[in-house]
Design a protein around this motif. Sequence first.
Motif, PDB file in Angstrom:
ATOM      1  N   ALA A 148       0.762  -1.109   0.064  1.00  0.00           N
ATOM      2  CA  ALA A 148       0.010  -0.107   0.148  1.00  0.00           C
ATOM      3  C   ALA A 148       0.865   1.340   0.174  1.00  0.00           C
ATOM      4  CB  ALA A 148      -0.875  -0.024   1.112  1.00  0.00           C
ATOM      5  N   GLY A 149       0.833   1.884  -1.081  1.00  0.00           N
ATOM      6  CA  GLY A 149       1.543   3.182  -1.107  1.00  0.00           C
ATOM      7  C   GLY A 149       0.822   4.343  -1.399  1.00  0.00           C
ATOM      8  N   HIS A 150       1.356   5.568  -1.515  1.00  0.00           N
ATOM      9  CA  HIS A 150       0.675   6.808  -1.765  1.00  0.00           C
ATOM     10  C   HIS A 150       1.267   7.458  -3.055  1.00  0.00           C
ATOM     11  CE1 HIS A 150      -0.246   5.887   2.276  1.00  0.00           C
ATOM     12  NE2 HIS A 150      -1.545   6.471   2.146  1.00  0.00           N
ATOM     13  N   PHE A 151       0.380   8.184  -4.022  1.00  0.00           N
ATOM     14  CA  PHE A 151       0.757   8.683  -5.077  1.00  0.00           C
ATOM     15  C   PHE A 151       0.456  10.197  -5.001  1.00  0.00           C
ATOM     16  CE2 PHE A 151       1.168   9.740  -9.546  1.00  0.00           C
ATOM     17  CZ  PHE A 151       1.986   8.911 -10.057  1.00  0.00           C
ATOM     18  N   PRO A 152       1.182  11.286  -5.350  1.00  0.00           N
ATOM     19  CA  PRO A 152       0.621  12.696  -5.469  1.00  0.00           C
ATOM     20  C   PRO A 152      -0.613  12.854  -5.988  1.00  0.00           C
ATOM     21  CG  PRO A 152       3.202  12.530  -5.821  1.00  0.00           C
ATOM     22  CD  PRO A 152       2.426  11.010  -5.939  1.00  0.00           C
ATOM     23  N   THR A 153      -1.658  13.232  -5.271  1.00  0.00           N
ATOM     24  CA  THR A 153      -2.867  13.451  -5.949  1.00  0.00           C
ATOM     25  C   THR A 153      -3.055  14.378  -7.014  1.00  0.00           C
ATOM     26  OG1 THR A 153      -3.750  13.206  -3.592  1.00  0.00           O
ATOM     27  CG2 THR A 153      -5.426  14.311  -5.260  1.00  0.00           C
ATOM     28  N   ARG A 154      -2.343  15.560  -6.906  1.00  0.00           N
ATOM     29  CA  ARG A 154      -2.309  16.375  -8.223  1.00  0.00           C
ATOM     30  C   ARG A 154      -1.678  15.737  -9.534  1.00  0.00           C
ATOM     31  NH1 ARG A 154      -0.621  22.490  -7.165  1.00  0.00           N
ATOM     32  NH2 ARG A 154      -2.459  22.181  -5.961  1.00  0.00           N
ATOM     33  N   GLY A 200      17.021   3.244 -12.874  1.00  0.00           N
ATOM     34  CA  GLY A 200      16.654   4.363 -13.202  1.00  0.00           C
ATOM     35  C   GLY A 200      15.009   4.465 -13.267  1.00  0.00           C
ATOM     36  N   ILE A 201      14.334   3.636 -12.550  1.00  0.00           N
ATOM     37  CA  ILE A 201      12.750   3.438 -12.444  1.00  0.00           C
ATOM     38  C   ILE A 201      12.413   3.152 -11.240  1.00  0.00           C
ATOM     39  CG2 ILE A 201      10.697   2.639 -13.394  1.00  0.00           C
ATOM     40  CD1 ILE A 201      11.947   2.332 -16.159  1.00  0.00           C
ATOM     41  N   LEU A 202      12.902   1.912 -10.802  1.00  0.00           N
ATOM     42  CA  LEU A 202      12.324   1.458  -9.439  1.00  0.00           C
ATOM     43  C   LEU A 202      13.494   0.785  -8.588  1.00  0.00           C
ATOM     44  CD1 LEU A 202       8.775  -0.164  -9.079  1.00  0.00           C
ATOM     45  CD2 LEU A 202      10.927  -1.484  -8.461  1.00  0.00           C
ATOM     46  N   ASP A 203      13.240   0.824  -7.214  1.00  0.00           N
ATOM     47  CA  ASP A 203      13.754   0.075  -6.362  1.00  0.00           C
ATOM     48  C   ASP A 203      13.082  -0.296  -5.140  1.00  0.00           C
ATOM     49  OD1 ASP A 203      16.981  -0.088  -7.203  1.00  0.00           O
ATOM     50  OD2 ASP A 203      16.119   2.144  -7.393  1.00  0.00           O
ATOM     51  N   ALA A 204      12.856  -1.611  -4.884  1.00  0.00           N
ATOM     52  CA  ALA A 204      11.986  -1.874  -3.810  1.00  0.00           C
ATOM     53  C   ALA A 204      12.872  -3.246  -3.216  1.00  0.00           C
ATOM     54  CB  ALA A 204      10.596  -2.334  -4.205  1.00  0.00           C
ATOM     55  N   SER A 205      12.643  -3.049  -1.901  1.00  0.00           N
ATOM     56  CA  SER A 205      13.191  -4.373  -0.883  1.00  0.00           C
ATOM     57  C   SER A 205      12.217  -4.510   0.161  1.00  0.00           C
ATOM     58  CB  SER A 205      14.292  -3.869  -0.260  1.00  0.00           C
ATOM     59  OG  SER A 205      14.319  -2.743   0.616  1.00  0.00           O
ATOM     60  N   PHE A 206      12.082  -5.878   0.524  1.00  0.00           N
ATOM     61  CA  PHE A 206      11.184  -6.472   1.313  1.00  0.00           C
ATOM     62  C   PHE A 206      11.744  -7.364   2.446  1.00  0.00           C
ATOM     63  CE2 PHE A 206       9.365  -5.802  -2.712  1.00  0.00           C
ATOM     64  CZ  PHE A 206       8.203  -4.897  -2.318  1.00  0.00           C
ATOM     65  N   GLU A 207      11.253  -7.490   3.845  1.00  0.00           N
ATOM     66  CA  GLU A 207      11.730  -8.305   4.851  1.00  0.00           C
ATOM     67  C   GLU A 207      10.493  -9.050   5.265  1.00  0.00           C
ATOM     68  OE1 GLU A 207      14.580  -9.314   5.814  1.00  0.00           O
ATOM     69  OE2 GLU A 207      15.966  -7.916   5.000  1.00  0.00           O
ATOM     70  N   ARG A 256      10.006   5.896  -9.808  1.00  0.00           N
ATOM     71  CA  ARG A 256      10.013   7.263 -10.573  1.00  0.00           C
ATOM     72  C   ARG A 256       9.087   7.190 -11.589  1.00  0.00           C
ATOM     73  NH1 ARG A 256      14.417   5.993  -7.744  1.00  0.00           N
ATOM     74  NH2 ARG A 256      15.029   4.474  -9.202  1.00  0.00           N
ATOM     75  N   TYR A 257       8.034   7.799 -12.088  1.00  0.00           N
ATOM     76  CA  TYR A 257       7.016   7.647 -13.010  1.00  0.00           C
ATOM     77  C   TYR A 257       6.300   9.028 -13.476  1.00  0.00           C
ATOM     78  CZ  TYR A 257       2.950   5.735 -15.614  1.00  0.00           C
ATOM     79  OH  TYR A 257       1.880   5.542 -16.357  1.00  0.00           O
ATOM     80  N   LYS A 258       6.582   9.425 -14.714  1.00  0.00           N
ATOM     81  CA  LYS A 258       5.828  10.542 -15.104  1.00  0.00           C
ATOM     82  C   LYS A 258       6.195  11.971 -14.492  1.00  0.00           C
ATOM     83  CE  LYS A 258       3.465   8.331 -18.386  1.00  0.00           C
ATOM     84  NZ  LYS A 258       3.742   8.367 -19.639  1.00  0.00           N
ATOM     85  N   GLY A 259       7.397  12.021 -14.086  1.00  0.00           N
ATOM     86  CA  GLY A 259       7.815  13.037 -13.165  1.00  0.00           C
ATOM     87  C   GLY A 259       7.635  13.204 -11.878  1.00  0.00           C
ATOM     88  N   SER A 260       6.890  11.947 -11.246  1.00  0.00           N
ATOM     89  CA  SER A 260       6.983  12.031  -9.799  1.00  0.00           C
ATOM     90  C   SER A 260       7.919  11.048  -9.308  1.00  0.00           C
ATOM     91  CB  SER A 260       5.231  11.745  -9.513  1.00  0.00           C
ATOM     92  OG  SER A 260       4.526  12.622  -9.863  1.00  0.00           O
ATOM     93  N   VAL A 261       8.204  11.298  -8.074  1.00  0.00           N
ATOM     94  CA  VAL A 261       9.052  10.266  -7.355  1.00  0.00           C
ATOM     95  C   VAL A 261       8.184   9.809  -6.318  1.00  0.00           C
ATOM     96  CG1 VAL A 261      11.020   9.844  -6.112  1.00  0.00           C
ATOM     97  CG2 VAL A 261      11.231  11.337  -7.793  1.00  0.00           C
ATOM     98  N   ILE A 262       7.608   8.410  -6.111  1.00  0.00           N
ATOM     99  CA  ILE A 262       6.891   7.829  -5.077  1.00  0.00           C
ATOM    100  C   ILE A 262       7.762   7.036  -4.221  1.00  0.00           C
ATOM    101  CG2 ILE A 262       4.747   6.447  -4.819  1.00  0.00           C
ATOM    102  CD1 ILE A 262       5.413   7.753  -8.238  1.00  0.00           C
ATOM    103  N   GLU A 263       7.548   7.270  -2.838  1.00  0.00           N
ATOM    104  CA  GLU A 263       8.434   6.524  -1.942  1.00  0.00           C
ATOM    105  C   GLU A 263       7.524   6.063  -0.780  1.00  0.00           C
ATOM    106  OE1 GLU A 263      12.535   8.612  -1.571  1.00  0.00           O
ATOM    107  OE2 GLU A 263      10.703  10.121  -1.391  1.00  0.00           O
TER     108      GLU A 263
END
Length: 254
Positions: free
Chosen positions: A27-33, A154-161, A214-221
């Motif tokens: 469950a992540g969060h994307f900039p609404t605008r 250049g697009i995505l990094d994710a790690s899980f435990e 990193r997608y369409k000019g946004s950085v989602i973390e």
Amino acid sequence: MQTLADLRSRTPHDDMLAGRNSSYLVAGHFPTRALQELLPPAMSIPSDEAMAASYPTARPLPGLHPFMLLFSNCRNVHDVMTGIELRPYRELMFFFPVLYTHAGEERLCSFVPVLYLEYLIGVIGGLYLGLRKEFHPGMRDVETEASKSFAIEGILDASFEKCPAGTLKELDPFFTRTFANPTATVSYFNRTWFYTTKVHPTKVLETSAEFEWRYKGSVIESNQATFANYAEYAFTTSQAMRYEAYFHPSYPVE
């Protein structure tokens, strides 16, 4: 192999594709605008009240809209009609809760704007479903008994435990509802398609998650409201359908 009579008796929501996934659901969060600018004209962001009613476990954050990230290792994926099976592959998907409006009707859907795949045949096959699949042969994953990471340079990094003591009876309701809603996508030919996704978990664990997309000019973390499950499950999807065929199957559609 199914007979001709079997194929003729099929209905639009019958299973078309089936397989098994080992996935990390986040469950992540994307900039609404930024999301508002990306959504097709018929789609809109549900109100805070609608989100609270349908997704009670998704924590609201100012200026951000909850969405699901799905990191999957897929196997035994096959066309139900022919039984033809694909080789194992990695696939990353992103599902956004949206309202789809058509002729005065509003439908809560799970919008998938893009998928990342490292398997070219899967990318080509996805065109049939109207999916915007992107081919990323350099996608990497590293796995240990308790951890997993995915990366696309250049697009995505994710790690899980994984949490060994965190065995769950079922997926978090946010993920369950995301799958239960009609999945909506807009093809490269600018046509909107809908299909049914069903998942049948056999194992669910709590897991931690850290990611940067990193997608369409946004950085989602990942942030303080991020949560995740690890799941092993069987899945099926229906064929891709136009609006009337999906929601009003008795309507005469060419």
